[in-house]
Design an enzyme around this catalytic site. Structure first.
Site, PDB file in Angstrom:
ATOM      1  N   GLY A  14     -43.949  11.078   0.818  1.00  0.00           N
ATOM      2  CA  GLY A  14     -44.773  10.671   1.954  1.00  0.00           C
ATOM      3  C   GLY A  14     -44.538  11.576   3.143  1.00  0.00           C
ATOM      4  O   GLY A  14     -43.496  12.241   3.236  1.00  0.00           O
ATOM      5  N   GLN A  52     -44.487  14.462  11.755  1.00  0.00           N
ATOM      6  CA  GLN A  52     -43.479  15.283  11.068  1.00  0.00           C
ATOM      7  C   GLN A  52     -43.912  16.741  10.939  1.00  0.00           C
ATOM      8  O   GLN A  52     -43.087  17.599  10.628  1.00  0.00           O
ATOM      9  CB  GLN A  52     -43.189  14.713   9.676  1.00  0.00           C
ATOM     10  N   CYS A  68     -35.671  10.710   4.179  1.00  0.00           N
ATOM     11  CA  CYS A  68     -36.790  11.170   5.011  1.00  0.00           C
ATOM     12  C   CYS A  68     -36.730  12.692   5.095  1.00  0.00           C
ATOM     13  O   CYS A  68     -35.649  13.255   5.267  1.00  0.00           O
ATOM     14  CB  CYS A  68     -36.662  10.556   6.402  1.00  0.00           C
ATOM     15  N   LEU A  69     -37.886  13.332   4.999  1.00  0.00           N
ATOM     16  CA  LEU A  69     -37.919  14.796   5.064  1.00  0.00           C
ATOM     17  C   LEU A  69     -37.460  15.323   6.424  1.00  0.00           C
ATOM     18  O   LEU A  69     -37.058  16.479   6.532  1.00  0.00           O
ATOM     19  CB  LEU A  69     -39.334  15.313   4.756  1.00  0.00           C
ATOM     20  N   HIS A 122     -42.429   3.025   5.950  1.00  0.00           N
ATOM     21  CA  HIS A 122     -41.643   4.170   6.424  1.00  0.00           C
ATOM     22  C   HIS A 122     -42.543   5.164   7.166  1.00  0.00           C
ATOM     23  O   HIS A 122     -42.219   5.597   8.281  1.00  0.00           O
ATOM     24  CB  HIS A 122     -40.962   4.841   5.216  1.00  0.00           C
ATOM     25  N   GLU A 123     -43.675   5.513   6.558  1.00  0.00           N
ATOM     26  CA  GLU A 123     -44.568   6.504   7.186  1.00  0.00           C
ATOM     27  C   GLU A 123     -45.194   5.953   8.461  1.00  0.00           C
ATOM     28  O   GLU A 123     -45.363   6.678   9.437  1.00  0.00           O
ATOM     29  CB  GLU A 123     -45.652   6.973   6.203  1.00  0.00           C
ATOM     30  N   HIS A 166     -43.049   6.309  11.497  1.00  0.00           N
ATOM     31  CA  HIS A 166     -43.135   7.631  12.140  1.00  0.00           C
ATOM     32  C   HIS A 166     -44.215   7.638  13.224  1.00  0.00           C
ATOM     33  O   HIS A 166     -44.076   8.325  14.230  1.00  0.00           O
ATOM     34  CB  HIS A 166     -43.463   8.717  11.110  1.00  0.00           C
TER      35      HIS A 166
HETATM   36 NI    NI Z   1     -39.802  10.014   6.939  1.00  0.00          NI
END
Ligand code: NI
Length: 184
Positions: A59, A64, A106-107, A148-149, A152
């Site tokens: 995701g 991000q 998380c990225l 989660h997304e 953000h």
């Molecule tokens: Ni994330």
């Protein structure tokens, strides 16, 4: 036989975008809603999808990649293949049920995973890339990924969802790792 006008071929190469990492300021900002789904927004979605796949991740949210707009992409098909790729604009949670704890990464927080408590099931409303309203009912990994997304988009990272003790521990360890990486 093709009798119409010459087909017009527009080649737009997709691009892998830079993924912003904690503590980048853009990750803390509240994202703005998308007013109109334009080709520019669709190109951004394509680039986000390519960036997510290349990472690889399941995701990605627009902040991000440095764009403070309410757009998320999710592809959990590598883990649960029945789920299609999702690109959602202006997503909103309209219902939740249950609570469940599970490991998350998380990225924007490389090499860090922690247990986060989230709703077990969610109903999310949003707009797809054609500008149509969609409603997604999800549980399991998809419900978690959506929450989660969407966090953000509110300027929240998973470290904002854990205890302050765990958060302090994370910050110390993360700063140490950054300092070590700078030395190498
Ligand atoms: Ni994330």
């Amino acid at each position: 036989m093709f009798l119409g006008p010459e087909p017009c071929v527009i080649i737009t190469a997709m691009a892998i975008l830079e993924i912003r990492k904690y503590p980048d300021e853009v990750l803390k900002k509240k994202a703005l809603p998308v007013e109109k789904v334009t080709d520019k927004i669709r190109t951004l979605i394509d680039d986000m999808i390519e960036t997510m796949h290349a990472a690889p991740g399941v995701g990605l949210a627009a902040p991000q990649v440095g764009v403070s707009k309410k757009i998320i992409v999710i592809d959990i098909s590598s883990k649960e293949e029945q789920y299609p790729l999702i690109a959602l604009i202006n997503p909103e949670i309209i219902d939740t049920d249950g609570l469940v704890s599970s490991d998350e990464g998380c990225l924007s927080l490389p090499k860090y995973t922690t247990v986060v408590k989230r709703a077990e099931r969610v109903v999310v409303k949003g707009i797809d890339r054609e500008g149509r309203e969609v409603v997604i009912e999800a549980d399991g990994l998809l419900a978690r990924a959506l929450q989660h997304e969407m966090d953000h988009l509110d300027g929240l990272l998973l470290i904002d969802r854990i205890s302050s003790i765990k958060r302090e521990f994370f910050k110390k360890r993360y700063q140490k790792a950054l300092a070590n990486a700078a030395k190498e």
